[in-house]
Design an enzyme around this catalytic site. Structure first.
Site, PDB file in Angstrom:
ATOM      1  CG  HIS A 107      -1.881  -1.079   0.836  1.00  0.00           C
ATOM      2  ND1 HIS A 107      -3.057  -0.853   0.525  1.00  0.00           N
ATOM      3  CD2 HIS A 107      -1.503  -2.542   1.209  1.00  0.00           C
ATOM      4  CE1 HIS A 107      -3.694  -2.223   0.544  1.00  0.00           C
ATOM      5  NE2 HIS A 107      -3.401  -3.111   1.565  1.00  0.00           N
ATOM      6  CG  ASP A 142      -1.633  -6.304   3.788  1.00  0.00           C
ATOM      7  OD1 ASP A 142      -1.479  -5.280   2.341  1.00  0.00           O
ATOM      8  OD2 ASP A 142      -2.278  -6.233   4.648  1.00  0.00           O
TER       9      ASP A 142
END
Length: 389
Positions: A62, A284
């Site tokens: 992200h 992640d």
């Protein structure tokens, strides 16, 4: 030109002690001994006692921040350039998560371009958790075909209370759009799937494969180590031809609530006969790591770390006796192959010169080169960036 001398080369397969010659951004030769005259511009890097490995490929980061499940104060920050480099990551895929309102695809794309300007190879997925898919151009196919950085769709959430509770027909339609866009653009066109801990698990992926012309391999499901139940479903999915990805960022509380640590999940998958080529790990990074109570209320939240990818690789080798080349494939060759990044994730003539130099004993990252350029020469010597990009 750069000449890496007498390294133990993992391509990721071990090929022994070799010299590796780089010209510009590409690897031009790998041989037992490359003897060329020192000329202006030739840099010789002594790699005696070191592993020379492909730069890591992190398939889920992200990069522009994420989170927000606990309100505006729980929005996570953007990923700093240095975080990727310290972890040996030279290629990464940026995604949106739950929030596609205050976190836009335009901002994701801008962050990707900033990181690329500093030397990393950065790609993105269009869309986010939800259906209908949010895009820039108005269609999945156009985003993938007309925007260089966009290579697929995701993360589309399944089995999660934060998802859109979409039907298999809707998911099949997304996958078909991604596939066509990928085919026409010469890109991977995969659908990144966020897997929650809901009761349906991976069932919807099997439904798409059973009732449509979309194969399981069109999907790239992550967080498969979320629970023991999802992990077992993941083994079955991989044996049926699908891919599975284990998330390396975690917390003690999440592990206590039932998540299986990624290195252990990798070991168990191999022990259960899952082919190593079907398995990857991703960080992640900069995602929120939320913990919800039984009523769905957020009770804890921490931030994913890109450097966890390297640590999971080390733990798989050191603590769980996973063969080093197998562990390395899950963070280099496998994600690159699955995502259609042909010149990434391997050390071979003609491939991009994305290289990490590791200590042979500790596996610590000591130097990082991306597209032939040195981004890190020791943890205290990282290529400078503007405004902590």
């Amino acid at each position: 030109m750069k000449l890496f001398k007498q390294a133990h080369v993992l391509t990721p397969e071990s090929i022994g002690i070799k010299d590796v010659l780089v010209s510009g951004s590409r690897i031009v030769a790998i041989d037992d001994n490359i003897d060329i005259k020192a000329t202006h511009g030739l840099e010789v890097v002594d790699c005696t006692g070191k592993y020379l490995v492909p730069g890591f490929v992190d398939s889920l980061v992200h990069i522009s921040g994420g989170g927000g499940e606990g309100g505006f104060t729980t929005r996570t920050p953007q990923m700093p350039f240095a975080d990727a480099v310290k972890g040996g990551v030279t290629s990464l895929i940026g995604v949106l998560g739950t929030d596609a309102i205050t976190r836009s695809l335009e901002d994701l794309l801008a962050k990707a371009k900033a990181l690329k300007s500093n030397g990393l190879s950065v790609y993105c997925h269009t869309g986010n958790y939800h259906y209908p898919v949010v895009t820039i151009t108005g269609s999945v196919e156009k985003d993938i075909m007309l925007i260089d950085e966009f290579i697929g769709v995701g993360e589309i959430a399944i089995a999660d209370h934060r998802g859109s509770q979409l039907s298999w027909q809707e998911l099949a339609r997304i996958a078909a759009q991604a596939r066509v866009g990928g085919m026409l653009a010469g890109k991977g066109g995969k659908v990144s799937i966020h897997v929650g801990d809901g009761k349906d698990g991976l069932n919807i992926l099997h439904q798409v494969a059973k009732y449509s012309d979309i194969a399981l391999a069109q999907f790239y499901p992550t967080h498969i180590n979320r629970t023991e139940s999802v992990l077992k479903q993941g083994f079955a999915l991989a044996k049926a031809g699908g891919f599975i990805d284990f998330t390396t960022s975690t917390t003690e509380q999440i592990l206590a609530d039932g998540e299986v640590a990624a290195p252990l999940a990798l070991k168990q998958a191999l022990d259960h006969g899952v082919a190593v080529g079907q398995i990857t790990m991703s960080s992640d990074g900069n995602a929120s790591l939320p913990v919800f109570d039984k009523q769905g209320k957020l009770i804890d939240l921490q931030i994913g770390q890109v450097t966890s990818l390297h640590q999971a690789f080390v733990d798989a080798v050191k603590e769980h006796d996973v063969e080093i080349s197998s562990a390395l494939k899950t963070i280099t060759l496998n994600p690159a192959r699955i995502l259609g990044l042909a010149h990434k994730g391997q050390l071979a003539k003609g491939c991009d010169a994305d290289i990490a130099i590791l200590d042979c004993k500790t596996l610590a990252v000591e130097q990082v080169y991306a597209m032939g350029q040195c981004l890190m020469n020791g943890e205290d010597d990282i290529k400078p960036t503007y405004f902590n990009v």
